[in-house]
Write an enzyme that holds these catalytic residues in place. Sequence first.
Site, mmCIF file in Angstrom:
data_model
loop_
_atom_site.group_PDB
_atom_site.id
_atom_site.type_symbol
_atom_site.label_atom_id
_atom_site.label_comp_id
_atom_site.label_asym_id
_atom_site.label_seq_id
_atom_site.Cartn_x
_atom_site.Cartn_y
_atom_site.Cartn_z
ATOM 1 N N MET A 107 0.835 -1.198 0.000
ATOM 2 C CA MET A 107 0.000 0.000 0.000
ATOM 3 C C MET A 107 0.876 1.256 0.000
ATOM 4 O O MET A 107 1.738 1.420 0.862
ATOM 5 C CB MET A 107 -0.891 0.024 1.235
ATOM 6 N N SER A 108 0.624 2.143 -0.989
ATOM 7 C CA SER A 108 1.377 3.394 -1.075
ATOM 8 C C SER A 108 0.558 4.592 -0.616
ATOM 9 O O SER A 108 1.083 5.691 -0.506
ATOM 10 C CB SER A 108 1.817 3.624 -2.517
ATOM 11 N N GLY A 109 -0.730 4.398 -0.395
ATOM 12 C CA GLY A 109 -1.607 5.514 -0.073
ATOM 13 C C GLY A 109 -2.314 6.070 -1.291
ATOM 14 O O GLY A 109 -3.210 6.906 -1.172
ATOM 15 N N GLY A 110 -1.940 5.616 -2.495
ATOM 16 C CA GLY A 110 -2.540 6.101 -3.728
ATOM 17 C C GLY A 110 -3.673 5.222 -4.233
ATOM 18 O O GLY A 110 -4.024 4.208 -3.630
ATOM 19 N N VAL A 111 -4.216 5.609 -5.377
ATOM 20 C CA VAL A 111 -5.387 4.916 -5.908
ATOM 21 C C VAL A 111 -5.049 3.520 -6.407
ATOM 22 O O VAL A 111 -5.867 2.601 -6.299
ATOM 23 C CB VAL A 111 -6.053 5.758 -7.025
ATOM 24 N N ASP A 112 -3.870 3.328 -6.984
ATOM 25 C CA ASP A 112 -3.534 2.027 -7.556
ATOM 26 C C ASP A 112 -3.498 0.938 -6.487
ATOM 27 O O ASP A 112 -4.084 -0.135 -6.655
ATOM 28 C CB ASP A 112 -2.189 2.096 -8.285
ATOM 29 N N SER A 113 -2.812 1.198 -5.403
ATOM 30 C CA SER A 113 -2.739 0.184 -4.350
ATOM 31 C C SER A 113 -4.077 0.019 -3.643
ATOM 32 O O SER A 113 -4.401 -1.072 -3.165
ATOM 33 C CB SER A 113 -1.633 0.528 -3.348
ATOM 34 N N CYS B 79 15.154 0.316 -6.342
ATOM 35 C CA CYS B 79 14.165 0.215 -5.276
ATOM 36 C C CYS B 79 13.076 -0.793 -5.629
ATOM 37 O O CYS B 79 12.850 -1.770 -4.916
ATOM 38 C CB CYS B 79 13.544 1.580 -5.004
ATOM 39 N N CYS C 236 11.361 9.159 -4.989
ATOM 40 C CA CYS C 236 10.602 9.705 -3.867
ATOM 41 C C CYS C 236 11.485 10.311 -2.786
ATOM 42 O O CYS C 236 11.084 11.278 -2.127
ATOM 43 C CB CYS C 236 9.702 8.629 -3.278
#
Length: 432
Positions: A80-86, A170, A266
């Site tokens: 989970m990245s906090g964005g919509v994709d995850s 990364c 990032c």
Amino acid sequence: MFEAFGDSTRGGEWAAVRLVVDGERVVEADAPGLERSLIGLTLLEVAAVGGETLAVDALANALGPIFRSEPRAGRTAVAMSGGVDSAVALLRAGPDAIGVTLRLWLDPNGPDAERACCSPEAVLQARATCHSLGLPHVTLDLREEFRRAVVTPFVRGYAAGETPNPCIRCNGSFRFAELLAFAERAGAERLATGHYARSVEYKGRLLLARGADPQKDQSYMLARLDPRFLDRVWFPLGEQTKEETRAEAARAGLTAATRAESQEACFLAGGDYRTFLERHGLQSEDGAVVDEQGARLGRHDGFWRFTTGQRRGLGISGGEPLYALRSEPATNTVVVGPRRALAVREVEARGRLYVPVERAEAKLRYRSPAVCARVESTESGFRLHLDEPAYGVAPGQAAVLYDGDAVVGAGTISLQNPSETSRATPALNQRA
């Protein structure tokens, strides 16, 4: 039986959590600010408990290093990245999913840390998405590990006259190694991510492949992912477009549906990489800009500020346009020439061929089109004989090989003149 402690601070306020764990259950807890008691809960159940933001953050910091769960059929760990994709990947993973977010090192002097996929804000957003669906979420604090594995090689690469791609190091190496290790610790059968990539059968084995949406395809960034791990990895968004992903999130009522894209590299936190490099050990030092014959054309203030193919910022006017051909760290020199001098027909790369191939499409930079090439295996990787010249090929960038959509090899483009990097690598600035 063991004890775990976590704390968190924000806006001058502080919260702390203390847990005593026997096996996988909490038998004692000092955890004010949470929505329910933790006593008697498994660590998996604890990871789904909400409450006041600071208290939940402290709980997450206590839980991350000790988290584990018995294996369960059908369980999926979701990066989970906090964005919509995850967020949509989490939806696809079903009711037995568990979210995990890596907190990575960010430059504290960067101007836009909140947009980074590994920032404290991203962690909160990812956790909120999981908890809104009643699902557990675990945060892994890997700031120092990330700094050693990704940030330090980034700085050293520029010091050696390369143009490194930290996102490939990364995503294809560090991140997946940590996530797959977590999935095993969490008792999950597989790991899901929100990347736009696919896995395909190729000549009897599973390989990474391009995502169906060419505008969002992330196979280049993931190309270093070892194919041996692909049977444990799931890319639920690989067959769809970004627009379809946002629409799916909106239908599910997820707040991530309209969230902005996270930024590349990032750890720069929105800052300029040259400023970052100077803060972390690379010195501004006056040097010569010369042509291919060695004639001095101008001055610069650090060879590492220039990458192969760069035209702007050379400080040279008149005549035909000139481009940076290479930098020479040993003499702090930047060599320039006309565009035709950038043409490359042969490329060496350190890396791997995942399957034997004689020909492939070679992608030599993230934003560059692929070039057809004859492939020759070498002891350290492979050599490419390009059908057409490529321009702006930079040492340190990735060479990713495709047969159709399948990734059949990946490596790091080698310096053409290794002796030119004999200048000592600077000691990295460890402040911040």
